[in-house]
Every structure is written in C-alpha cells, then in structure tokens.
Motif scaffolding. Sequence first.
Motif, PDB file in Angstrom:
ATOM      1  N   SER A 256       0.846  -1.302   0.118  1.00 30.97           N
ATOM      2  CA  SER A 256      -0.208  -0.148   0.062  1.00 30.97           C
ATOM      3  C   SER A 256       0.851   1.223  -0.123  1.00 30.97           C
ATOM      4  N   PRO A 257       0.403   2.160  -0.681  1.00 34.04           N
ATOM      5  CA  PRO A 257      -0.829   2.263  -1.748  1.00 34.04           C
ATOM      6  C   PRO A 257      -0.539   1.719  -2.953  1.00 34.04           C
ATOM      7  N   GLN A 258      -1.468   1.511  -3.715  1.00 33.22           N
ATOM      8  CA  GLN A 258      -1.552   0.956  -4.906  1.00 33.22           C
ATOM      9  C   GLN A 258      -0.815   1.940  -5.915  1.00 33.22           C
ATOM     10  N   ASN A 259      -1.236   3.204  -5.623  1.00 37.05           N
ATOM     11  CA  ASN A 259      -0.931   4.239  -6.533  1.00 37.05           C
ATOM     12  C   ASN A 259      -0.561   5.520  -5.777  1.00 37.05           C
ATOM     13  N   LEU A 260       0.556   6.168  -6.022  1.00 35.94           N
ATOM     14  CA  LEU A 260       0.755   7.409  -5.221  1.00 35.94           C
ATOM     15  C   LEU A 260       1.269   8.406  -6.014  1.00 35.94           C
TER      16      LEU A 260
ATOM     17  N   THR B  91       3.550  -0.738  -6.071  1.00 31.73           N
ATOM     18  CA  THR B  91       3.137   0.687  -5.864  1.00 31.73           C
ATOM     19  C   THR B  91       3.532   1.521  -7.002  1.00 31.73           C
TER      20      THR B  91
END
Lengths: 116, 112
Positions: free
Chosen positions: B7-11, B106
């Motif tokens: 986590s997160p998957q996208n940042l 990520t």
Amino acid sequence: DGGITQSPKYLFRKEGQNVTLSCEQNLNHDAMYWYRQDPGQGLRLIYYSQIVNDFQKGDIAEGYSVSREKKESFPLTVTSAQKNPTAFYLCASTPPGGRGMNTEAFFGQGTRLTVV
Amino acid sequence: KNEVEQSPQNLTAQEGEFITINCSYSVGISALHWLQQHPGGGIVSLFMLSSGKKKHGRLIATINIQEKHSSLHITASHPRDSAVYICAPPCTPEWYGNKLVFGAGTILRVKS
C-alpha cells in the motif's frame, strides 16, 4: 561480474508460433524462476526450478513449457496454446536456502513479448 | 488470501516530498527484497534486508520480521523516482530453496 542475462529484450512473433525466451545465469544458483507481468498487474509465477532436471508449475503454467538441462540455463517456451502471450517476462534466480537463511534474488532485465 | 499486500497501490507526490510505501506479508521467514521497475520493464533490486534498516542514497528500507512488515521511504523525492516499487518476501518450502512471491507493486509518480 555474475548476473542473469535474458534475451532478447523485445520479441515479436506471429500468432500461432511457439517462441523460446532465454535465461542464463553465471551465479551458480540452484533455483531459477519465470514470471509474467501484464500491464498494470503484478508478477505471477509461471514455472520454477530448484535443481537441474527438475521444475515445478507455478500459478499460470498453462500454455508454457520449460527445461532445466543445465544449471546455468532455464529457457521458457511460450506455446501456441497460450491464449494471451503478449506480456513482460522476467527471469530470476536464487541460491539454495533453508529455514532461517537469507537469500538474495537476482533478476534479469526482462523480455517484452508481443504477438501479432 | 494474498500473501503479500502493498500500500498504497498508486501514489502521486510533489517533488521534494517524503514518500512511504508499505509491505505486509504472511509468508517468509526472513529477508525481503525491494525492487524498482521503470517504464520499459527492467527491474532493479534496491535492497535485500533481514532486520532493522538499510539506507542507500535517498532510499531507506526498514523491516520488522516479527510483525512481517516492511516500509520503503524516499526522502526529497524527485521525478526520476517515478517507477513501480515492488516488495518480494521469499517463502521457504519444506525442502531447500526459496520460492519468491511478489507484491502487486506501488505505482509512484513524482511531479515537478
């Protein structure tokens, strides 16, 4: 320097043709692995081999075949039975390790296969 | 059940921000890899760590073996840090050798 060599980096094939991806390592590692990655997805295990002349199916082995005749080499064949072969393919290797032992994995640069 | 959760998957971050990516896993006895994958696919091993903390330039990785949790931190982030970051704890089968599993990754994008 020791490492893993995957070739080629980019590969194009016509639909229905078998294609073999090369993975060679000079690290004297016993274990070798093949993974597949689709766009936006994580790496998934296709096949792995812990010793010469032995290999095991991973999570998505259908449509693929491998051989492990030499310690240094673990080629992956994408057969015509693989319905969606276009993907990024990654080879990795690790030395043998038992419980409590730390092992460092080494990774090839990957092969991007496109089937047209 | 996923063996590895990242986590997160996208940042998305602004240049200069401090970034943290987390990895929790249910398999593996010791050691964990952090990998970096740039657009184009090539994977680079950033760290292998089995305890405590490791630092390489602006990258810091920490691991808590008992809690099966690791974090990757990037200080003073830069657009060239934009990549997919993947954690990979080895899991040990009954016989010798380790079978690598990977987190989903990520996706980090650093804006200038």
